[in-house]
Design a protein around this motif. Structure first.
Motif, PDB file in Angstrom:
ATOM      1  N   LYS A 295       0.812  -1.217   0.000  1.00  0.00           N
ATOM      2  CA  LYS A 295       0.000   0.000   0.000  1.00  0.00           C
ATOM      3  C   LYS A 295       0.843   1.264   0.000  1.00  0.00           C
ATOM      4  CE  LYS A 295      -4.074  -1.953   2.296  1.00  0.00           C
ATOM      5  NZ  LYS A 295      -5.034  -1.801   3.418  1.00  0.00           N
ATOM      6  N   ASN A 296       2.140   1.122  -0.214  1.00  0.00           N
ATOM      7  CA  ASN A 296       3.047   2.263  -0.205  1.00  0.00           C
ATOM      8  C   ASN A 296       3.568   2.529  -1.612  1.00  0.00           C
ATOM      9  OD1 ASN A 296       2.813   2.465   2.625  1.00  0.00           O
ATOM     10  ND2 ASN A 296       4.434   0.961   2.909  1.00  0.00           N
ATOM     11  N   HIS A 310       1.870   6.743   1.494  1.00  0.00           N
ATOM     12  CA  HIS A 310       0.713   5.837   1.449  1.00  0.00           C
ATOM     13  C   HIS A 310      -0.057   6.123   0.166  1.00  0.00           C
ATOM     14  CE1 HIS A 310      -3.186   4.066   2.707  1.00  0.00           C
ATOM     15  NE2 HIS A 310      -2.411   3.233   3.367  1.00  0.00           N
ATOM     16  N   LYS A 314      -0.587  10.219   2.173  1.00  0.00           N
ATOM     17  CA  LYS A 314       0.136  10.569   3.400  1.00  0.00           C
ATOM     18  C   LYS A 314       1.588  10.111   3.296  1.00  0.00           C
ATOM     19  CE  LYS A 314       0.195   9.833   8.407  1.00  0.00           C
ATOM     20  NZ  LYS A 314      -0.417   9.123   9.546  1.00  0.00           N
ATOM     21  N   ASN A 316       5.042   8.751   4.598  1.00  0.00           N
ATOM     22  CA  ASN A 316       5.483   7.882   5.688  1.00  0.00           C
ATOM     23  C   ASN A 316       6.898   8.212   6.139  1.00  0.00           C
ATOM     24  OD1 ASN A 316       3.030   6.498   5.590  1.00  0.00           O
ATOM     25  ND2 ASN A 316       3.788   5.024   4.089  1.00  0.00           N
TER      26      ASN A 316
END
Length: 590
Positions: A295-296, A310, A314, A316
């Protein structure tokens, strides 16, 4: 001599330990392969459905080569410069034979059984009518080359997207050269062709290695095309705000899919089921690599940093590297075990393996890596194919017992923990002090408690005096409980102080004046006094007081608010408002 021998032995032991800990095994190295490829020019696929995966490579010399193990199985010349190569399955067959797609210019050449099969051509771009009118006038000799140059330049300044022919025409400065070029190309402006910048493969309805898949193309006209499984028609097309450079796909076309696109404007866009999402990831510099990790999203940038986001946008973390990034790819193992890792090649010849943000190992090479491909080569799943700037080719295989979950650093506490602390020896004074504390522990505790009670009493008395003088957050003078809050609005030199007064008691208060005082050298208050006829319990009263900064350098000070009482010279409650730094006042106002 003995010291030198010991140093050499220690360094040799360290090198042997580093080699032993490296998860990569040297499988094959061909220094005279003669093909320098980028990552998008390489592909690994089982072309004959026999479990033996081949290596497909293209280069800028219009050559395509297929390696079976360490030997060249097939080689052919291409019609144009390639930009990407992929393998996909266009139908359900037994055995499943993949189809080879080579993107070149505005066309995609399809090969089956190592022979040319068909060709897909992107639809042409419509030329702007204003540009067509200029060239029609030039064709009819209504205007000369200089006038056409001026009109095309004016159209470009007005925001018209010109074709490549007009852009080349505007790049010429000699009028004779412009006229000769215009007569040569004025009949070729019927349509404008675009170019493919990147290509990926999207599964259609099953998440299997041999499932039917579709080609995803990114083009120079800021479009993303999804072709059908036969690569003959366009199934979906999406327009972006910039030219795509890197594409990463996830999901199934018939169920749900996401396409992450890194563009030349430094932004990352996400396409979900044919629609561009509103969330856009803005980068500080241009992207040089894009990898999807669960999911990154890992994005390598030109400032030697890898940013991890993300998929919803967002951030990380970031990984800072010592030199520029040449290429990135994802290592994924699914058969023997489940493992994923990020592989990054740098311009100094290093190939780094990351698990998340943790560095697992670093492999050094003697050349600059231009292309990196990870997957199954032959029958070995964890293979890494490296193409170098000198034209060399290297294949490394991941050890089957390689540990990708932890870093290569030794586990356990740091070595500094084994070094004893330099604790000073016990002095005679220290021994006497400890014996005194042991003998008089009760008296010392009573003294501490007495001093603590005195401190609490003095603090309570000071707080009561503060409330009685009207300087607290809420006053109880005269049996009334009043709250006073003040807020500054504005950037200056015109401010507005918004005062909120609330009667928190049960009885109403009548004829309450509100006074405002400040430094007259810095601020001017037109009306410093306001009267509140009545304060009803639990009702909030708002008073707006205009304050003007008259200092030329925008000085700052505080403004004091007093809620007075007619029966006493002590205010009911007061507040101090710290004014912000003001913008310089305009001279016309004074």
């Amino acid at each position: 001599m003995a010291a030198t021998a010991s140093i050499n032995a220690a360094s040799g032991a360290e090198e042997a330990e580093a080699i032993r800990k490296s998860p990569w095994l040297d499988a094959w190295h061909d220094p005279v392969a003669g093909m320098s490829c980028f990552s998008s020019f390489m592909c690994l696929a089982d072309l004959h459905a026999e479990g033996d995966h081949r290596l497909i490579m293209c280069d800028l010399k219009k050559r395509m080569r297929i390696y079976k193990g360490t030997t060249i199985q097939w080689e052919q010349k291409l019609l144009d410069l390639p930009c990407a190569v992929q393998c996909f399955y266009h139908e359900v067959a037994s055995p499943p034979i993949p189809t080879l797609a080579v993107a070149s210019g505005h066309q995609v050449f399809i090969y089956r059984y190592m022979r040319p099969y068909l060709k897909f051509t992107l639809p042409p771009i419509e030329v702007d009518p204003a540009e067509v009118d200029v060239w029609n006038e030039f064709k009819k000799d209504s205007i000369d080359a200089r006038t056409a140059f001026d009109k095309l330049n004016m159209a470009r300044e007005n925001g018209t997207v010109l074709s490549n022919i007009s852009i080349d025409f505007l790049a010429m400065e000699d009028p004779e050269q412009q006229a000769e070029y215009g007569r040569k190309v004025m009949d070729n402006l019927q349509q404008q062709q675009t170019s493919i910048t990147c290509m990926e493969v999207l599964k259609q309805n099953m998440d299997e290695p041999t499932a039917v898949s579709m080609l995803v193309l990114g083009t120079e006209n800021r479009m993303v095309y999804i072709l059908d499984s036969s690569a003959l028609n366009i199934a979906t097309k999406v327009e972006l705000d910039a030219v795509p450079t890197f594409i990463s796909v996830l999901g199934l076309y018939d169920v749900e899919y996401r396409i992450t696109v890194a563009c030349r404007d430094g932004n990352i866009y996400t396409i979900k089921n044919g629609q561009v999402l509103s969330s856009v990831i803005e980068l500080e510099t241009q992207p040089v690599g894009l990898v999807r990790y669960d999911k990154n999203i890992y994005v390598g940038c030109m400032d030697n940093v890898i940013h991890c986001f993300h998929f919803k946008g967002k951030k990380n973390h970031s990984i800072y590297l010592p030199c520029p990034i040449s290429c990135m790819n994802l290592l994924q193992i699914t058969k023997a075990r489940a493992a994923k890792a990020l592989v990054v090649a740098l311009n100094n010849g290093e190939v780094r393996l990351y698990n998340g943000k943790h560095l697992i190992t670093t492999t050094k090479t003697n050349d600059v890596v231009t292309g990196l491909k990870l997957g199954t080569f032959g029958r070995e799943e964890g293979s890494m194919v490296l193409s170098f700037k000198s034209g060399a080719l290297m294949v490394k295989i991941l050890q089957r017992n390689a540990n990708l979950e932890v870093s290569s650093a030794a586990p356990g506490p740091p070595p500094e923990q084994d070094i004893p602390l330099d604790v000073p020896k016990k002095t005679k004074l220290y021994v006497e002090q400890t014996s005194r504390e042991r003998e008089q522990a009760i008296d010392m505790h009573r003294t501490f408690q007495r001093d603590l009670c005195k401190l609490r009493l003095s603090t309570a008395r000071a707080y009561v005096n503060l409330l009685g003088a009207g300087h607290g957050p809420m006053s109880s003078a005269g049996g009334a409980q009043v709250r006073l809050n003040a807020q500054v609005v504005g950037m200056g030199p015109q401010f507005k102080v918004v005062v909120r007064v609330q009667n928190a008691g049960v009885h109403a208060i009548y004829d309450v004046p509100l006074m405002c005082t400040t430094n007259p050298n810095l601020y001017r208050v037109p009306k410093p006094c306001f009267y509140l006829p009545i304060l009803v319990p639990q009702q909030v009263y708002i008073v707006e007081i205009p304050v003007t900064c008259i200092n030329e350098i925008g000085g700052t000070d505080c403004v004091r608010m007093f809620l007075c009482s007619q029966s006493s010279n002590v205010p009911i409650i007061s507040a101090i408002v710290n004014m912000p730094i003001s913008e310089p006042p305009l001279a016309d106002n004074f």
